[in-house]
Design a protein around this motif. Structure first.
Motif, short mmCIF file in Angstrom:
data_model
loop_
_atom_site.label_atom_id
_atom_site.label_comp_id
_atom_site.label_asym_id
_atom_site.label_seq_id
_atom_site.Cartn_x
_atom_site.Cartn_y
_atom_site.Cartn_z
N ASP A 135 2.56 -4.06 10.04
CA ASP A 135 2.38 -4.81 10.99
C ASP A 135 3.48 -5.01 12.07
O ASP A 135 4.60 -5.47 11.48
CB ASP A 135 1.88 -6.11 10.35
N PRO A 136 3.22 -5.02 12.96
CA PRO A 136 4.41 -5.30 14.18
C PRO A 136 4.60 -6.72 14.03
O PRO A 136 3.72 -7.32 14.23
CB PRO A 136 3.81 -4.57 15.45
N GLN A 137 6.00 -7.08 14.03
CA GLN A 137 6.15 -8.78 14.18
C GLN A 137 6.64 -8.99 15.55
O GLN A 137 7.64 -8.18 15.87
CB GLN A 137 6.96 -8.89 12.81
N THR A 138 6.16 -9.94 16.15
CA THR A 138 6.61 -10.59 17.29
C THR A 138 7.66 -11.70 16.86
O THR A 138 7.41 -12.52 16.05
CB THR A 138 5.80 -11.24 18.35
N SER A 139 9.06 -11.74 17.13
CA SER A 139 9.97 -12.43 16.78
C SER A 139 9.85 -12.45 15.04
O SER A 139 9.78 -13.63 14.72
CB SER A 139 9.65 -14.00 17.30
N GLY A 140 9.88 -11.39 14.50
CA GLY A 140 9.93 -11.64 13.09
C GLY A 140 11.10 -11.98 12.59
O GLY A 140 12.19 -12.26 12.96
N GLY A 141 11.15 -11.96 11.02
CA GLY A 141 12.23 -12.55 10.51
C GLY A 141 13.52 -11.38 10.38
O GLY A 141 13.29 -10.45 10.80
N LEU A 142 14.52 -11.73 9.62
CA LEU A 142 15.75 -11.05 9.29
C LEU A 142 15.53 -10.30 7.96
O LEU A 142 15.03 -11.09 6.86
CB LEU A 142 16.89 -11.85 9.14
N LEU A 143 15.72 -8.86 7.70
CA LEU A 143 15.88 -8.35 6.47
C LEU A 143 17.32 -8.18 6.13
O LEU A 143 18.17 -7.80 7.05
CB LEU A 143 15.10 -6.97 6.36
N ILE A 144 17.67 -8.97 5.18
CA ILE A 144 19.15 -9.26 4.86
C ILE A 144 19.33 -8.61 3.35
O ILE A 144 18.95 -8.84 2.51
CB ILE A 144 19.57 -10.68 4.84
N SER A 145 20.59 -7.73 3.44
CA SER A 145 20.95 -7.15 2.19
C SER A 145 22.44 -7.83 1.85
O SER A 145 23.30 -7.88 2.79
CB SER A 145 21.41 -5.74 2.54
N VAL A 146 22.26 -8.59 0.70
CA VAL A 146 23.27 -9.68 0.49
C VAL A 146 23.78 -9.26 -1.15
O VAL A 146 22.98 -8.76 -1.88
CB VAL A 146 22.88 -11.15 0.69
N ALA A 147 24.94 -9.42 -1.33
CA ALA A 147 25.52 -9.14 -2.82
C ALA A 147 24.76 -10.25 -3.74
O ALA A 147 24.39 -11.13 -3.35
CB ALA A 147 26.89 -9.74 -2.85
N GLU A 148 24.41 -9.56 -4.92
CA GLU A 148 23.50 -10.28 -5.75
C GLU A 148 24.28 -11.45 -6.30
O GLU A 148 23.55 -12.55 -6.26
CB GLU A 148 23.63 -9.19 -7.02
N SER A 149 25.42 -11.67 -6.35
CA SER A 149 26.11 -12.96 -6.73
C SER A 149 25.73 -13.85 -5.63
O SER A 149 26.19 -15.08 -5.89
CB SER A 149 27.72 -12.44 -6.95
N ASP A 150 25.68 -13.68 -4.44
CA ASP A 150 25.41 -14.72 -3.41
C ASP A 150 23.80 -14.74 -3.04
O ASP A 150 23.70 -15.71 -2.33
CB ASP A 150 25.95 -14.29 -2.05
N ALA A 151 23.18 -13.78 -3.51
CA ALA A 151 21.82 -13.96 -3.08
C ALA A 151 21.12 -15.28 -3.25
O ALA A 151 20.24 -15.99 -2.34
CB ALA A 151 20.81 -12.79 -3.81
N ALA A 152 21.17 -15.83 -4.53
CA ALA A 152 20.55 -17.22 -4.50
C ALA A 152 20.93 -18.44 -3.82
O ALA A 152 20.07 -19.16 -3.27
CB ALA A 152 20.33 -17.56 -6.22
N ALA A 153 22.24 -18.39 -3.70
CA ALA A 153 22.72 -19.36 -2.70
C ALA A 153 22.59 -19.12 -1.26
O ALA A 153 21.95 -20.24 -0.52
CB ALA A 153 24.24 -19.57 -3.06
N LEU A 154 22.46 -18.05 -0.78
CA LEU A 154 21.98 -17.81 0.66
C LEU A 154 20.83 -18.01 0.74
O LEU A 154 20.32 -18.84 1.84
CB LEU A 154 22.28 -16.40 1.01
N LEU A 155 19.95 -17.54 -0.07
CA LEU A 155 18.44 -17.95 0.11
C LEU A 155 18.06 -19.42 0.10
O LEU A 155 17.44 -19.90 0.86
CB LEU A 155 17.52 -17.23 -1.19
N ALA A 156 18.90 -20.22 -0.77
CA ALA A 156 18.62 -21.67 -0.60
C ALA A 156 19.00 -22.12 0.57
O ALA A 156 18.42 -23.21 1.12
CB ALA A 156 19.43 -22.40 -1.89
N ALA A 157 20.29 -21.72 1.16
CA ALA A 157 20.83 -22.27 2.40
C ALA A 157 19.76 -21.97 3.45
O ALA A 157 19.39 -22.64 4.38
CB ALA A 157 22.21 -21.59 2.67
N ILE A 158 19.27 -20.77 3.45
CA ILE A 158 18.17 -20.04 4.52
C ILE A 158 16.80 -21.11 4.49
O ILE A 158 16.10 -21.22 5.46
CB ILE A 158 17.82 -18.62 4.48
N GLN A 159 16.51 -21.47 3.23
CA GLN A 159 15.12 -22.13 3.12
C GLN A 159 15.17 -23.53 3.65
O GLN A 159 14.02 -23.98 3.86
CB GLN A 159 14.85 -21.86 1.61
#
Length: 182
Positions: A135-159
């Motif tokens: 599905d084409p997204q208009t103003s879709g989100g970001l797909l982010i590749s982040v180190a596993e050690s930082d993933a949970a913290a970055l996710l919490a910040a983004i949420q």
């Protein structure tokens, strides 16, 4: 956008299904709440998620727009990596899967399927989820590749700004396919 590292976690910041929901609205079979959610998603800027990157090991990032999640994922995987995506973890806009199951799809989604479909094994993936991946997204989100050690913290910040953001997969060394769907 094509420099992920093996072991990185993949975060998707916005829900999929914008074009399918708008197609349902144009066909006058849509759902007012779903349309409102799609519009709100399109209005939410990616700059809020991107502003949180500076204190985390973000190795690659791309916006998910008109080419859909799979085409942008292929670009991120490049020639050296495979993205393993858990389709059960994909954030979806309300009613998007139901509308896709009723074949309320778009010409853009079909073009994306023709362009990308032979590069991804869709065996075992429900047809409605397949449509959402293309599905084409208009103003879709970001797909982010982040180190596993930082993933949970970055996710919490983004949420804090994008509560539907989720970890949807992991980056591995190149296997046979550039994207593996679970």
């Amino acid at each position: 956008n094509h420099t992920p590292q093996v072991g990185d976690m993949l975060i998707l910041t916005k829900a999929l299904g914008v074009s399918i929901i708008l197609a349902a609205a144009r066909a006058k079979v849509g759902d007012a709440a779903a349309t409102t959610a799609a519009i709100a998603s399109m209005q939410r800027l990616n700059k809020y998620a991107a502003a949180k990157f500076s204190t985390y090991q973000v190795h690659a990032c791309t916006d998910v727009t008109g080419f859909g999640l799979l085409a942008h994922g292929l670009e991120m995987a490049g020639a050296e990596h495979t993205l393993v995506i858990d389709t059960e973890q994909l954030p979806l806009l309300p009613q998007a899967a139901a509308f896709a199951a009723e074949f309320l799809v778009t010409a853009g989604g079909e073009r994306n399927r023709e362009h990308v479909g032979d590069q991804v094994d869709l065996t075992g993936i429900k047809p409605e989820i397949q449509e959402l991946l293309f599905d084409p997204q208009t103003s879709g989100g970001l797909l982010i590749s982040v180190a596993e050690s930082d993933a949970a913290a970055l996710l919490a910040a983004i949420q804090q700004d994008d509560p539907v953001a989720r970890i949807i997969g992991v980056v591995s060394s190149r296997e046979q396919d550039p994207i593996i769907l679970l």
